[in-house]
Design an enzyme around this catalytic site. Structure first.
Site, PDB file in Angstrom:
ATOM      1  N   ARG A  66       2.909  -5.485  17.293  1.00 61.40           N
ATOM      2  CA  ARG A  66       1.778  -5.537  16.943  1.00 61.40           C
ATOM      3  C   ARG A  66       1.118  -6.705  17.576  1.00 61.40           C
ATOM      4  NH1 ARG A  66       1.464  -3.328  11.255  1.00 61.40           N
ATOM      5  NH2 ARG A  66       2.562  -5.344  10.907  1.00 61.40           N
ATOM      6  N   HIS A  82      -1.979  -9.296   1.941  1.00 57.85           N
ATOM      7  CA  HIS A  82      -1.691  -7.202   2.750  1.00 57.85           C
ATOM      8  C   HIS A  82      -2.771  -6.993   3.273  1.00 57.85           C
ATOM      9  CE1 HIS A  82      -0.147  -3.824   3.305  1.00 57.85           C
ATOM     10  NE2 HIS A  82      -0.363  -3.344   2.400  1.00 57.85           N
ATOM     11  N   HIS A 133       5.529 -12.468   7.343  1.00 56.42           N
ATOM     12  CA  HIS A 133       5.918 -11.711   6.673  1.00 56.42           C
ATOM     13  C   HIS A 133       7.237 -11.391   5.715  1.00 56.42           C
ATOM     14  CE1 HIS A 133       6.756  -7.297   7.289  1.00 56.42           C
ATOM     15  NE2 HIS A 133       5.020  -7.370   7.399  1.00 56.42           N
ATOM     16  N   SER A 141       0.735  -1.093   0.039  1.00 55.40           N
ATOM     17  CA  SER A 141      -0.240  -0.165   0.092  1.00 55.40           C
ATOM     18  C   SER A 141       0.829   1.067  -0.045  1.00 55.40           C
ATOM     19  CB  SER A 141      -0.935   0.365   1.997  1.00 55.40           C
ATOM     20  OG  SER A 141      -0.801   0.004   2.388  1.00 55.40           O
ATOM     21  N   ASP A 168      -2.014  -9.190  11.473  1.00 50.35           N
ATOM     22  CA  ASP A 168      -3.415  -9.448  11.280  1.00 50.35           C
ATOM     23  C   ASP A 168      -3.744 -11.253  12.036  1.00 50.35           C
ATOM     24  OD1 ASP A 168      -3.537  -7.596   9.624  1.00 50.35           O
ATOM     25  OD2 ASP A 168      -2.687  -8.501   8.366  1.00 50.35           O
TER      26      ASP A 168
HETATM   27  N1  CMX Z   1       0.877 -20.506   5.078  1.00 51.93           N
HETATM   28  C1  CMX Z   1       2.020 -21.066   4.876  1.00 51.93           C
HETATM   29  N2  CMX Z   1       2.964 -20.633   3.388  1.00 51.93           N
HETATM   30  C2  CMX Z   1       3.264 -19.498   3.852  1.00 51.93           C
HETATM   31  C3  CMX Z   1       3.079 -18.338   4.847  1.00 51.93           C
HETATM   32  C4  CMX Z   1       1.891 -18.312   5.380  1.00 51.93           C
HETATM   33  N3  CMX Z   1       1.379 -18.009   6.389  1.00 51.93           N
HETATM   34  N4  CMX Z   1       3.620 -17.312   4.949  1.00 51.93           N
HETATM   35  C5  CMX Z   1       4.727 -17.359   3.556  1.00 51.93           C
HETATM   36  N5  CMX Z   1       4.738 -19.204   3.568  1.00 51.93           N
HETATM   37  C6  CMX Z   1       5.348 -19.161   2.249  1.00 51.93           C
HETATM   38  C7  CMX Z   1       4.901 -18.558   0.665  1.00 51.93           C
HETATM   39  O1  CMX Z   1       4.013 -18.318   0.250  1.00 51.93           O
HETATM   40  C8  CMX Z   1       5.561 -19.188  -0.558  1.00 51.93           C
HETATM   41  O2  CMX Z   1       5.681 -20.729  -0.462  1.00 51.93           O
HETATM   42  P1  CMX Z   1       5.915 -20.439  -2.254  1.00 51.93           P
HETATM   43  O3  CMX Z   1       7.780 -20.856  -1.901  1.00 51.93           O
HETATM   44  O4  CMX Z   1       5.305 -22.056  -2.805  1.00 51.93           O
HETATM   45  O5  CMX Z   1       5.571 -19.037  -3.111  1.00 51.93           O
HETATM   46  C9  CMX Z   1       6.676 -19.170   0.994  1.00 51.93           C
HETATM   47  O6  CMX Z   1       6.222 -19.410   2.481  1.00 51.93           O
HETATM   48  C10 CMX Z   1       8.271 -18.453   1.374  1.00 51.93           C
HETATM   49  O7  CMX Z   1       7.090 -17.190   1.125  1.00 51.93           O
HETATM   50  P2  CMX Z   1       8.320 -16.186   2.228  1.00 51.93           P
HETATM   51  O8  CMX Z   1       9.862 -16.001   1.900  1.00 51.93           O
HETATM   52  O9  CMX Z   1       8.260 -16.584   4.030  1.00 51.93           O
HETATM   53  O10 CMX Z   1       7.201 -15.150   2.852  1.00 51.93           O
HETATM   54  P3  CMX Z   1       7.391 -14.007   1.173  1.00 51.93           P
HETATM   55  O11 CMX Z   1       7.781 -12.501   1.698  1.00 51.93           O
HETATM   56  O12 CMX Z   1       7.064 -14.805   0.337  1.00 51.93           O
HETATM   57  O13 CMX Z   1       5.378 -13.587   2.123  1.00 51.93           O
HETATM   58  C11 CMX Z   1       3.880 -12.737   2.951  1.00 51.93           C
HETATM   59  C12 CMX Z   1       5.014 -13.200   2.781  1.00 51.93           C
HETATM   60  C13 CMX Z   1       3.197 -11.865   4.176  1.00 51.93           C
HETATM   61  C14 CMX Z   1       2.803 -12.217   1.734  1.00 51.93           C
HETATM   62  C15 CMX Z   1       3.240 -14.723   3.706  1.00 51.93           C
HETATM   63  O14 CMX Z   1       3.878 -14.275   4.370  1.00 51.93           O
HETATM   64  C16 CMX Z   1       1.826 -15.002   3.582  1.00 51.93           C
HETATM   65  O15 CMX Z   1       1.104 -15.060   2.728  1.00 51.93           O
HETATM   66  N6  CMX Z   1       1.049 -14.644   4.643  1.00 51.93           N
HETATM   67  C17 CMX Z   1      -0.092 -15.291   4.784  1.00 51.93           C
HETATM   68  C18 CMX Z   1      -0.838 -14.013   4.571  1.00 51.93           C
HETATM   69  C19 CMX Z   1      -0.655 -12.475   5.625  1.00 51.93           C
HETATM   70  O16 CMX Z   1      -1.127 -13.016   6.706  1.00 51.93           O
HETATM   71  N7  CMX Z   1      -0.389 -11.549   5.137  1.00 51.93           N
HETATM   72  C20 CMX Z   1      -0.558 -10.448   5.480  1.00 51.93           C
HETATM   73  C21 CMX Z   1       1.157 -10.105   6.541  1.00 51.93           C
HETATM   74  C22 CMX Z   1       0.766  -8.361   6.701  1.00 51.93           C
HETATM   75  C23 CMX Z   1       0.103  -7.556   5.959  1.00 51.93           C
HETATM   76  O17 CMX Z   1       1.319  -6.761   5.210  1.00 51.93           O
HETATM   77  O18 CMX Z   1      -0.969  -6.452   5.954  1.00 51.93           O
END
Ligand code: CMX
Length: 429
Positions: free
Chosen positions: A318, A263, A309, A233, A364
């Site tokens: 938080r 996000h 994250h 964002s 979250d």
């Molecule tokens: N559950 C399952 N798998 C997850 C995961 C979770 N909570 N978090 C990361 N992974 C997976 C990724 O999808 C990625 O898989 P692939 O290699 O198959 O693509 C792998 O683990 C490595 O990811 P990462 O480097 O640890 O995380 P990223 O920096 O790519 O992504 C985030 C960060 C937040 C998008 C991811 O952790 C996620 O999808 N979390 C769940 C959604 C969430 O809570 N989002 C809110 C974040 C806070 C915000 O911005 O508001």
């Protein structure tokens, strides 16, 4: 201490000179290297932009202008806005002046309500909020002054005007959307004697005799206010703003990014996941049942919302603040109890799976259970609360960017064909 406008007028000229001198004298110092994995991986870790309002370190979490967020949880959100902009917390007089500004500017134009009423009844609340922000673009002081011909040094002034107007109106619009979209009855007008967060709590119309609902809304708004510059964002808002599109266009772009499930939308998904667990096990499950449910989610190819994250490598402070609120005010609530249990189990499951870089909860993971307890049970609305708060971060970043004279964003993209040429040939066996 002076009012926000006066204080910024004192700080800003020095800011521009400092940046000019840094780039002139030290502009060629290298601050980042980029590899192929980063280019394909969402530019993770690439240092290529400036954000002075806040910093997120992997091992400390959010730090606003050098104060860790855990030391700011008792502050009002509008105090945080002042801090984001100036680097200082306001004294009593400056806070009072800002609160008066926010009340005085809070009248929402009638056409906004007409547009919202004309939208499909099943529109997502985030689409409604974004539409309201965009339709108010005609109010932009920045656009008016730019069209009239304005010096670059003055860009921050109408940006601040737009920021104050938008911030004053966004809780009124957001609360109106809640009442309209979920058929809660007439809109509730803001009260002159309430602060920004308490007013939002009041306008949502949630009944609570304890006063803790207003405290939760204030905490929620404080915790979500900013998270440095590279998140979806903030970065979208920054990029659109860098084209000198006015703050209404820029914040609208940021909100569209916040509406993504990876996000800001994660908070609605989190509570959905928690309630699914409660439904499946007819209450709080055993540790083993929860472990299995988490594995089932992962095995079905879905993420566990609220965990992981892009930057953090610790439990998000938080999340800690929300957990502390829940333990203090609603320890017996089963939804909150499950959130606390998930915190015990899910990081171990994610670590065992071994894919995620950060197995810990983000902001979250816990907030939805608290909102749910006080009666805000419509979880598609949760990202709107996030948006009202994040408007503070996006708007303060925009003011600072206009003050610094931030350049139009234009990183260099490369093609996969070019990337392939960078890879040395494998030596013949
Ligand atoms: N559950 C399952 N798998 C997850 C995961 C979770 N909570 N978090 C990361 N992974 C997976 C990724 O999808 C990625 O898989 P692939 O290699 O198959 O693509 C792998 O683990 C490595 O990811 P990462 O480097 O640890 O995380 P990223 O920096 O790519 O992504 C985030 C960060 C937040 C998008 C991811 O952790 C996620 O999808 N979390 C769940 C959604 C969430 O809570 N989002 C809110 C974040 C806070 C915000 O911005 O508001």
């Amino acid at each position: 201490m002076a009012t926000l406008q006066k204080r910024l007028a004192e700080i800003i000229p020095g800011l521009k000179d400092e940046i000019k001198s840094i780039t002139k004298n030290h502009g060629d110092i290298k601050i980042s290297d980029v590899n192929i994995a980063q280019a394909y991986g969402g530019m993770r870790g690439v240092k290529g932009m400036i954000c002075d309002t806040s910093v997120v370190n992997p091992d400390t979490g959010l730090v606003i202008r050098s104060i860790p967020i855990r030391d700011l949880t008792e502050k009002l959100p509008e105090e945080i806005f002042y801090l984001l902009l100036t680097g200082e917390l306001p004294d009593k007089a400056a806070l009072k002046a800002l609160q008066k500004e926010l009340i005085d500017r809070s009248k929402v134009p009638t056409y906004v309500w007409k547009v919202l009423e004309a939208m499909p009844k099943d529109s997502h609340p985030m689409t409604m909020l974004d539409t309201a922000i965009l339709v108010m673009e005609k109010e932009s002081e920045f656009r008016k002054m730019y069209d009239a011909g304005m010096k670059k040094d003055d860009y921050w002034k109408p940006t601040l005007e737009d920021a104050l107007n938008m911030l004053a109106r966004i809780p009124v619009v957001a609360a109106g959307i809640y009442r309209m979209r979920f058929k809660k009855g007439n809109r509730i007008a803001p009260k002159k004697d309430l602060d920004w967060g308490a007013n939002y709590a009041h306008m949502l119309g949630i009944k609570d005799k304890t006063g803790n609902w207003a405290k939760l809304v204030q905490l929620y708004l404080t915790l979500h206010s900013d998270h440095e510059g590279g998140n979806v964002s903030a970065f979208s808002c920054h990029t659109v703003g860098s084209a000198l599109s006015d703050p209404y266009y820029a914040v609208s772009a940021g909100l569209n990014g916040l509406a993504g499930p990876l996000h800001g939308l994660a908070n609605q998904e989190c509570l959905g996941w928690i309630l699914e667990v409660l439904k499946k096990f007819n209450g709080v499950p055993t540790d083993e049942q929860l472990r299995q449910f988490a594995w089932d989610t992962l095995n079905s190819g879905q993420v566990i919302p609220g965990y992981g994250h892009a930057v953090l490598r610790i439990t998000d402070p938080r999340f800690d603040a929300f957990l502390a609120f829940g333990k203090k005010y609603i320890p017996e609530d089963p939804v909150f109890q499950l959130v606390a249990k998930v915190f015990d189990i899910v990081p171990k499951v994610l670590a065992e799976q071994g894919k995620v870089k950060d197995p810990w909860p983000n902001v979250d993971a816990g907030s939805g259970s608290l909102l749910y307890h006080y009666g805000l049970t419509e979880f598609p609305y949760y990202t709107v609360l996030f948006a009202v708060s994040r408007a503070m971060g996006m708007l303060s970043q925009l003011v600072i960017n206009r003050a610094m004279g931030t350049a139009i964003t234009r990183p260099k993209s490369v093609s996969t064909a070019w990337i392939k040429k960078q890879i040395p040939p494998t030596p013949a066996a």
